[in-house]
Design a protein around this motif. Structure first.
Motif, PDB file in Angstrom:
ATOM      1  N   GLU A 383     -17.228   1.346 -18.419  1.00  0.00           N
ATOM      2  CA  GLU A 383     -15.892   1.218 -19.012  1.00  0.00           C
ATOM      3  C   GLU A 383     -15.966   1.327 -20.537  1.00  0.00           C
ATOM      4  O   GLU A 383     -15.126   1.999 -21.155  1.00  0.00           O
ATOM      5  CB  GLU A 383     -15.279  -0.117 -18.611  1.00  0.00           C
ATOM      6  CG  GLU A 383     -13.880  -0.357 -19.188  1.00  0.00           C
ATOM      7  CD  GLU A 383     -13.349  -1.738 -18.875  1.00  0.00           C
ATOM      8  OE1 GLU A 383     -12.309  -2.102 -19.459  1.00  0.00           O
ATOM      9  OE2 GLU A 383     -13.981  -2.460 -18.078  1.00  0.00           O
ATOM     10  N   LYS A 387     -14.004   4.334 -22.659  1.00  0.00           N
ATOM     11  CA  LYS A 387     -12.995   4.011 -23.663  1.00  0.00           C
ATOM     12  C   LYS A 387     -13.512   4.178 -25.095  1.00  0.00           C
ATOM     13  O   LYS A 387     -12.812   3.837 -26.048  1.00  0.00           O
ATOM     14  CB  LYS A 387     -12.497   2.579 -23.459  1.00  0.00           C
ATOM     15  CG  LYS A 387     -11.764   2.375 -22.142  1.00  0.00           C
ATOM     16  CD  LYS A 387     -11.281   0.926 -21.988  1.00  0.00           C
ATOM     17  CE  LYS A 387     -10.510   0.745 -20.694  1.00  0.00           C
ATOM     18  NZ  LYS A 387     -10.060  -0.663 -20.498  1.00  0.00           N
ATOM     19  N   TYR A 389     -15.646   2.426 -26.583  1.00  0.00           N
ATOM     20  CA  TYR A 389     -15.545   1.085 -27.153  1.00  0.00           C
ATOM     21  C   TYR A 389     -16.929   0.562 -27.520  1.00  0.00           C
ATOM     22  O   TYR A 389     -17.869   0.640 -26.732  1.00  0.00           O
ATOM     23  CB  TYR A 389     -14.894   0.146 -26.128  1.00  0.00           C
ATOM     24  CG  TYR A 389     -14.890  -1.317 -26.509  1.00  0.00           C
ATOM     25  CD1 TYR A 389     -14.067  -1.792 -27.538  1.00  0.00           C
ATOM     26  CD2 TYR A 389     -15.708  -2.227 -25.831  1.00  0.00           C
ATOM     27  CE1 TYR A 389     -14.068  -3.135 -27.879  1.00  0.00           C
ATOM     28  CE2 TYR A 389     -15.705  -3.580 -26.162  1.00  0.00           C
ATOM     29  CZ  TYR A 389     -14.891  -4.032 -27.192  1.00  0.00           C
ATOM     30  OH  TYR A 389     -14.883  -5.354 -27.532  1.00  0.00           O
TER      31      TYR A 389
END
Length: 551
Positions: A383, A387, A389
């Motif tokens: 994830e 993203k 991130y």
């Protein structure tokens, strides 16, 4: 032993983006040359020698402390201490609880050896024992520089430090400085022992490797005991034969699995995987545990490479959901290329349960729970990548110490470890205690340093803990390496502390975490990643599995 024979076998095609297998079918086709002695003779002779060595402990109350410490140390370095666990426990307990004679020794080697052995066996010893070697100014006596054996023992002892022991920082630096100065002048076998310790201090070194080296070195010592030496050679040869049989079995299993699941992007590293298990426990009675751990490690490696280098985020979500449900009927919801792997993963783990005794079967519940947690952490990393991130360093570590696989593999190791693994040990391990977390941290930090300084094998890699730390603290790579080295050292100290604070009923199981951390040191020595780039381990593995000691 001719490692070039192994290298010649490694003519295989690469798999995906990973380096090709360095072994070809060597581990399946290799057969041991005829032995000088039959295995039956070696076992009978070993039993006879065990009796002779055991008699050495009978006079333990009259044997000097120094001689008893040397006996215990020798047996442990040669890897034959398992036959004398009760005697060693009684001897060290007596040394720890008795007083003045041991503490009055002015032999640096003896004092440091006592400190190191007692701490390794869970007994607390104060660093004050080294104060007698300081002069009036508080500095260590210059005379110690002429005692390489004492300095080496002091250096090893300093690596049994716990958090906050600044005195042992100073001791380690002092001993290292003088050992490096003395090294060019040392003769064999002291020169080799010092070089080995300066790379990886002995309390942090793979025990099976130390035994392999020390059998030869012990034979060169004028005062060596012939019964102990012969027993060590017999034990090494008997175990080598067993390890090769297990390696063949696990290689055949892996060949079938790898060909069936057809995940060609995943690393093909079964020899390295099995070598790791021999570092966790090499003893004959742990055959079942080694095979279970090797299979668990291999399955986890396939899963890791799927999340990390190949699957889309959507596919990672579906795979995680299937693992949470833990049911073969979930296979159709998976992408076609993962269905066979999912079925094989569940069926192999089910076979683990079949191999457990009735009173052990409860252990599978812990494995399933940790496996599900593992997949969730893999998904979190996927994830982050999807993203774009970059987490904080703390956020990263809280996830990635699990995604190392160490907590999972520790439970798998316990699962096959017989009576060593109690229900209390499983309850302790499931909550990822500090010793297990410290082991995972060493793996995480050493791996991430290695991965930063080599070309990326996959564009799908999320930011590593190393990169997060550099960004968060605005550090250069060299400063971050120094900071991570400090964190690895602190993790080791927490592991040492755990050994001295744990309930003694759990300590034998917890020692597996120490051995796993030792394997991290071997795999990531000098900033390499010897699991992914397996050429680094070729000579080590060839030596361990092929070396023969003539009797």
């Amino acid at each position: 032993m001719d490692p070039t024979g192994v290298a010649a076998a490694a003519d295989v095609t690469g798999t995906g983006t990973s380096q090709p297998c360095a072994w070809g079918d060597f581990s399946v086709t290799y057969t041991l040359p005829p032995s000088q002695r039959s295995e039956e003779w070696m076992r009978e002779r070993a039993d006879e020698l065990k009796g002779k060595v055991r008699q050495m402990f009978v006079g333990g109350t009259t044997m000097s402390t120094a001689d008893m410490l040397r006996l215990v140390d020798t047996l442990e370095r040669l890897g034959i201490d398992k036959h004398f666990q009760e005697e060693i426990g009684v001897a060290l307990s007596r040394i720890h609880t008795s007083g003045e004679e041991q503490d009055s020794s002015n032999d640096l080697h003896v004092v440091a050896l006592k400190f190191c052995l007692l701490r390794q066996h869970g007994f607390w010893v104060s660093t004050d024992v080294f104060d007698k070697f300081r002069d009036d100014t508080g500095n260590f006596s210059k005379d110690l520089a002429t005692d390489p054996m004492g300095l080496l023992s002091l250096y090893n002892a300093a690596h049994m430090a716990v958090p906050g022991e600044a005195a042992l920082d100073e001791i380690a630096a002092f001993a290292r400085r003088h050992l490096e100065l003395a090294k060019p002048k040392l003769r064999s076998p002291m020169a080799e022992q010092v070089s080995r310790a300066l790379e990886i201090p002995r309390p942090r070194f793979m025990r099976r490797l130390e035994a392999m080296h020390y059998v030869t070195e012990y034979e060169q010592e004028e005062a060596h005991n012939t019964a102990i030496l012969e027993l060590a050679k017999l034990e090494f040869n008997i175990l080598r034969s067993l390890h090769l049989k297990e390696l063949k079995e696990i290689s055949l299993w892996w060949s079938d699995l790898y060909n069936d699941v057809k995940l060609t992007y995943a690393r093909n590293r079964i020899v390295e995987t099995y070598l790791y298990t021999c570092g966790v426990f090499h003893e004959e009675e742990n055959s079942r545990a080694r095979l279970m751990l090797a299979k668990g490690f291999a399955l986890l490696s396939l899963l890791d490479d799927t999340y990390d280098t190949h699957a889309t985020f959507k596919e990672c979500q579906i795979l995680t959901e299937a693992i949470q449900r833990w049911d073969e009927s979930c296979a159709p919801i998976l992408p076609e290329y993962l269905r066979m792997f999912y079925v094989k993963m569940l069926s192999n783990l089910s076979e683990f349960e079949d191999n457990l005794e009735p009173w052990e079967k409860y252990r599978m519940t812990y494995i399933k729970e940790m496996f599900k947690l593992q997949s969730k952490k893999y998904l979190k990393e996927a994830e982050w990548f999807s993203k774009n991130y970059t987490p904080s360093f703390k956020e990263h570590v809280d996830v990635s110490v699990i995604s190392t696989g160490v907590p999972m593999l520790f439970l798998v190791a316990l699962m096959g470890a017989g009576k060593l693994a109690t229900k209390e040990a499983f309850d302790w391990a499931l909550h990822i205690p500090d010793m297990v977390r410290g082991c995972a941290e060493t793996g995480r930090f050493l791996n991430d340093i290695s991965s930063y300084f080599k070309p990326r094998s996959s564009k799908m890699d999320a930011a590593s803990s190393f990169e997060c730390y550099m960004k968060e603290h605005s550090m250069t790579p060299s400063d971050a390496v120094a900071a991570f080295a400090t964190m690895v050292e602190h993790a080791w100290r927490r592991i040492n502390q755990g050994c001295m604070e744990l309930d003694r009923g759990i300590l034998p199981a917890a020692q597996l975490a120490v051995n796993m951390t030792r394997m991290n040191e071997v795999l990531y020595l000098h900033g390499r990643d010897a699991y992914t780039s397996s050429d680094f381990l070729r000579e080590t593995a060839a030596s361990l599995f092929l070396k023969d000691f003539p009797i």
